[in-house]
Design a protein around this motif. Structure first.
Motif, PDB file in Angstrom:
ATOM      1  N   GLY A   1      23.520  23.586  10.863  1.00 40.18           N
ATOM      2  CA  GLY A   1      22.424  24.512  10.660  1.00 40.18           C
ATOM      3  C   GLY A   1      21.319  23.969   9.775  1.00 40.18           C
ATOM      4  O   GLY A   1      20.435  24.696   9.344  1.00 40.18           O
ATOM      5  N   THR A   2      21.391  22.644   9.476  1.00 41.15           N
ATOM      6  CA  THR A   2      20.334  22.065   8.631  1.00 41.15           C
ATOM      7  C   THR A   2      19.485  21.077   9.398  1.00 41.15           C
ATOM      8  O   THR A   2      18.705  20.346   8.807  1.00 41.15           O
ATOM      9  N   GLU A   3      19.627  21.059  10.732  1.00 35.66           N
ATOM     10  CA  GLU A   3      18.878  20.089  11.505  1.00 35.66           C
ATOM     11  C   GLU A   3      17.381  20.273  11.302  1.00 35.66           C
ATOM     12  O   GLU A   3      16.885  21.402  11.286  1.00 35.66           O
ATOM     13  N   GLY A   4      16.713  19.144  11.150  1.00 38.74           N
ATOM     14  CA  GLY A   4      15.267  19.227  10.983  1.00 38.74           C
ATOM     15  C   GLY A   4      14.850  19.547   9.575  1.00 38.74           C
ATOM     16  O   GLY A   4      13.673  19.473   9.230  1.00 38.74           O
ATOM     17  N   LYS A   5      15.817  19.931   8.742  1.00 36.42           N
ATOM     18  CA  LYS A   5      15.449  20.201   7.353  1.00 36.42           C
ATOM     19  C   LYS A   5      15.526  18.909   6.537  1.00 36.42           C
ATOM     20  O   LYS A   5      16.080  17.895   6.974  1.00 36.42           O
ATOM     21  N   GLN A   6      15.005  18.931   5.332  1.00 36.97           N
ATOM     22  CA  GLN A   6      14.954  17.743   4.462  1.00 36.97           C
ATOM     23  C   GLN A   6      16.346  17.157   4.250  1.00 36.97           C
ATOM     24  O   GLN A   6      16.542  15.955   4.278  1.00 36.97           O
ATOM     25  N   TRP A   7      17.334  18.012   4.044  1.00 37.59           N
ATOM     26  CA  TRP A   7      18.686  17.519   3.721  1.00 37.59           C
ATOM     27  C   TRP A   7      19.553  17.388   4.979  1.00 37.59           C
ATOM     28  O   TRP A   7      20.741  17.224   4.885  1.00 37.59           O
ATOM     29  N   GLY A   8      18.933  17.470   6.135  1.00 37.55           N
ATOM     30  CA  GLY A   8      19.696  17.395   7.366  1.00 37.55           C
ATOM     31  C   GLY A   8      20.143  15.990   7.743  1.00 37.55           C
ATOM     32  O   GLY A   8      20.881  15.800   8.694  1.00 37.55           O
ATOM     33  N   GLY A   9      19.728  15.000   6.997  1.00 37.85           N
ATOM     34  CA  GLY A   9      20.100  13.619   7.287  1.00 37.85           C
ATOM     35  C   GLY A   9      19.076  12.936   8.166  1.00 37.85           C
ATOM     36  O   GLY A   9      18.149  13.570   8.683  1.00 37.85           O
ATOM     37  N   GLY A  10      19.242  11.627   8.319  1.00 39.67           N
ATOM     38  CA  GLY A  10      18.341  10.855   9.171  1.00 39.67           C
ATOM     39  C   GLY A  10      16.991  10.590   8.564  1.00 39.67           C
ATOM     40  O   GLY A  10      16.083  10.145   9.254  1.00 39.67           O
ATOM     41  N   ASN A  11      16.844  10.844   7.275  1.00 39.45           N
ATOM     42  CA  ASN A  11      15.561  10.535   6.636  1.00 39.45           C
ATOM     43  C   ASN A  11      15.476   9.057   6.281  1.00 39.45           C
ATOM     44  O   ASN A  11      16.483   8.406   6.063  1.00 39.45           O
ATOM     45  N   GLU A  12      14.276   8.561   6.203  1.00 37.83           N
ATOM     46  CA  GLU A  12      14.073   7.198   5.731  1.00 37.83           C
ATOM     47  C   GLU A  12      13.098   7.243   4.564  1.00 37.83           C
ATOM     48  O   GLU A  12      11.908   6.969   4.730  1.00 37.83           O
ATOM     49  N   PRO A  13      13.616   7.592   3.389  1.00 41.98           N
ATOM     50  CA  PRO A  13      12.697   7.782   2.258  1.00 41.98           C
ATOM     51  C   PRO A  13      11.960   6.503   1.875  1.00 41.98           C
ATOM     52  O   PRO A  13      10.866   6.562   1.330  1.00 41.98           O
ATOM     53  N   LEU A  14      12.532   5.328   2.160  1.00 38.26           N
ATOM     54  CA  LEU A  14      11.862   4.080   1.785  1.00 38.26           C
ATOM     55  C   LEU A  14      10.958   3.561   2.899  1.00 38.26           C
ATOM     56  O   LEU A  14      10.301   2.542   2.741  1.00 38.26           O
ATOM     57  N   LYS A  15      10.931   4.289   4.027  1.00 37.25           N
ATOM     58  CA  LYS A  15      10.036   3.956   5.151  1.00 37.25           C
ATOM     59  C   LYS A  15      10.117   2.481   5.536  1.00 37.25           C
ATOM     60  O   LYS A  15       9.111   1.804   5.775  1.00 37.25           O
ATOM     61  N   SER A  16      11.345   1.992   5.566  1.00 36.06           N
ATOM     62  CA  SER A  16      11.530   0.580   5.869  1.00 36.06           C
ATOM     63  C   SER A  16      12.743   0.444   6.767  1.00 36.06           C
ATOM     64  O   SER A  16      13.702   1.201   6.639  1.00 36.06           O
ATOM     65  N   SER A  17      12.683  -0.531   7.684  1.00 37.01           N
ATOM     66  CA  SER A  17      13.804  -0.683   8.604  1.00 37.01           C
ATOM     67  C   SER A  17      15.016  -1.266   7.881  1.00 37.01           C
ATOM     68  O   SER A  17      14.888  -1.838   6.801  1.00 37.01           O
ATOM     69  N   TYR A  18      16.168  -1.123   8.506  1.00 28.03           N
ATOM     70  CA  TYR A  18      17.416  -1.601   7.918  1.00 28.03           C
ATOM     71  C   TYR A  18      17.318  -3.101   7.604  1.00 28.03           C
ATOM     72  O   TYR A  18      17.623  -3.536   6.494  1.00 28.03           O
ATOM     73  N   GLY A  19      16.861  -3.878   8.597  1.00 31.68           N
ATOM     74  CA  GLY A  19      16.808  -5.333   8.426  1.00 31.68           C
ATOM     75  C   GLY A  19      15.923  -5.757   7.266  1.00 31.68           C
ATOM     76  O   GLY A  19      16.290  -6.610   6.465  1.00 31.68           O
ATOM     77  N   LYS A  20      14.767  -5.131   7.157  1.00 31.31           N
ATOM     78  CA  LYS A  20      13.844  -5.495   6.095  1.00 31.31           C
ATOM     79  C   LYS A  20      14.417  -5.148   4.720  1.00 31.31           C
ATOM     80  O   LYS A  20      14.296  -5.910   3.769  1.00 31.31           O
ATOM     81  N   MET A  21      15.088  -3.985   4.681  1.00 30.40           N
ATOM     82  CA  MET A  21      15.652  -3.553   3.408  1.00 30.40           C
ATOM     83  C   MET A  21      16.767  -4.504   2.975  1.00 30.40           C
ATOM     84  O   MET A  21      16.873  -4.858   1.804  1.00 30.40           O
ATOM     85  N   MET A  22      17.586  -4.925   3.942  1.00 30.57           N
ATOM     86  CA  MET A  22      18.666  -5.849   3.597  1.00 30.57           C
ATOM     87  C   MET A  22      18.102  -7.187   3.132  1.00 30.57           C
ATOM     88  O   MET A  22      18.654  -7.835   2.248  1.00 30.57           O
ATOM     89  N   MET A  23      16.970  -7.615   3.732  1.00 31.27           N
ATOM     90  CA  MET A  23      16.350  -8.847   3.274  1.00 31.27           C
ATOM     91  C   MET A  23      15.880  -8.689   1.838  1.00 31.27           C
ATOM     92  O   MET A  23      16.056  -9.576   1.011  1.00 31.27           O
TER      93      MET A  23
END
Lengths: 333, 126
Positions: free
Chosen positions: A9-31
């Motif tokens: 029941g939290t889909e689409g909400k802030q805490w619903g998951g799937g956010n990317e607060p750092l606005k960076s892809s996985y690969g770039k962040m790992m680098m």
């Protein structure tokens, strides 16, 4: 009946998951994660260098006197010119890398290919220069005497340059004559197979002492730095006394045990830090070549994004960043 | 992505028209800094040899110029300027804090060992 909750029941909400607060892809962040940890590794090495230098602050070698060579210009003392050139090559290849990333954003395959190629060439020039720098350092130029206490005594004479008395280094070959020797290099084929030794120095301490006695202009310079920031030069009597009483071995060039430029730690850290950095440059070149061929094959064109160029670019810039610090702490400070 | 670049350095004092132009601008800046370092390193002006906070003024200048160079490499070549503030702070402040901590500890310890050799009862050179 389902026993697990599928919808919270939290889909689409802030805490619903799937956010990317750092606005960076996985690969770039790992680098970036890798770069932070690698930066800490390098600062560990450089801090250890600083530790040893502070420990022997009154007798540390002066980098200007060690790195004075430029390829094809023999016999000229040009401190730092070649390292400055190497720094510039690395910065330049960083620029072509960032231009490749920029061309990737605009999906221009030909431009990415060209700039990646230039980056690889720059990296190869740098690694080659570093190999040359190592070879020159290992070979040494003047030669010196190591004392029983492990200190280095160097030779030189006072010369008048432009009306000023300047202390100029003299190479062992200029005043020492090699004599017939009884001692030959022990090779492992002559005895126990596991016992060998590295090549013997050209001269013995006795020959150096003889040469010093017969050349009245030659003086000994110790490693101790005086108030003016120069190494201390001994008087004539003191020079002969030091070599006669304390001289233990002739040192030519530098390796992990001895170093004709001064403290062996200086050579150890030089080999270790620039070697580790050179290894980074080498692996950077290998990564760049892989990406270069992927660009040519059109892998990223099909993928619709040149982000891989950006990721390997991050690594390449990091190598440049580390060199900026190595340059300062090894050659300038 | 391509149009997300911030195209100014020196807090907007110099503005560039395109990202490519900014890259060349930063290259010129870095080259000038390196040239200044090399010239200072070769000539070592006597005026800069005075001791400030336990180190020669010249060495402080070198270290500050190096940090300036590191800033522009990270911010413009590695595009840190365009990243989210969260990522930027996580990377930069973590590294700065840990490096400062490590350097402080090791340099103080190195200075202490030197003082023991210089004035204590431990002899290294026989």
């Amino acid at each position: 009946m389902n026993t697990t909750v599928v919808n919270t029941g939290t889909e689409g909400k802030q805490w619903g998951g799937g956010n990317e607060p750092l606005k960076s892809s996985y690969g770039k962040m790992m680098m970036w994660f890798f770069i932070v940890s690698d930066a800490l590794t390098f600062s560990g090495f450089l801090a250890a260098y600083g530790f040893s230098r502070f420990k022997f602050i009154d007798s540390w070698p002066i980098a200007d006197e060690v790195f004075t060579h430029v390829p094809f210009l023999h016999g000229q003392e040009l401190p730092m010119i070649y390292v400055a050139f190497m720094t510039f090559v690395l910065i330049m290849s960083s620029v072509t890398m960032v231009l490749a990333v920029d061309a990737g954003h605009h999906m221009k395959k030909a431009k990415v290919t060209f700039y990646m190629f230039l980056t690889i060439i720059g990296g190869l020039i740098f690694v080659g220069s570093q190999a040359w720098e190592w070879a020159t350092f290992i070979q040494g130029d003047y030669g010196a005497i190591q004392t029983k206490g492990g200190n280095i005594l160097q030779f030189g004479e006072y010369k008048t340059v432009n009306g000023e008395e300047v202390f100029k280094r003299v190479a062992l070959a200029d005043f020492v004559t090699a004599e017939q020797k009884m001692r030959t290099e022990h090779e492992n084929k002559n005895g126990l197979w596991f016992v060998g030794e590295s090549s013997l120095p050209t001269y013995t301490v006795d020959e150096v002492l003889k040469g010093l006695k017969s050349h009245s202009n030659v003086l000994v310079r110790t490693q101790i730095i005086n108030e003016e920031g120069h190494k201390t030069v001994l008087s004539r009597e003191e020079s002969i006394k030091q070599i006669a009483n304390n001289g233990k071995a002739v040192v030519e060039g530098a390796n992990l045990q001895v170093n004709e430029y001064g403290s062996p730690l200086f050579a150890d850290f030089f080999f270790f830090i620039t070697g580790f950095h050179g290894f980074h440059v080498f692996s950077g070149v290998v990564l760049n070549i892989i990406i270069f061929f992927n660009v040519i094959l059109g892998t990223y064109e099909r993928r619709g994004s040149y982000e891989m160029v950006e990721k390997v670019g991050l690594y390449w810039h990091f190598v440049d960043l580390v060199w900026v610090f190595v340059f300062t702490f090894f050659y300038l400070v | 992505m391509a149009d997300a670049h911030k195209l100014e350095i020196f807090k907007g004092l110099i503005k560039f028209k395109s990202n490519t132009q900014k890259i060349w601008g930063v290259l010129i800046l870095l080259s000038i800094i390196t040239a200044v370092e090399v010239v200072l390193g070769i000539y070592k002006p006597d005026a800069l040899m005075t001791s400030v906070l336990g180190m020669k003024l010249l060495n402080w200048i070198f270290i500050i110029l190096t940090i300036v160079k590191a800033y522009y490499i990270t911010w413009d070549f590695m595009h840190m300027r365009d990243e989210a503030p969260g990522l930027r702070r996580a990377v930069v402040w973590t590294a700065i804090f840990l490096i400062c901590y490590l350097v402080f500890i090791l340099l103080v310890e190195g200075g202490y060992v030197e003082s023991v050799y210089a004035s204590g009862y431990i002899k290294r050179d026989f």
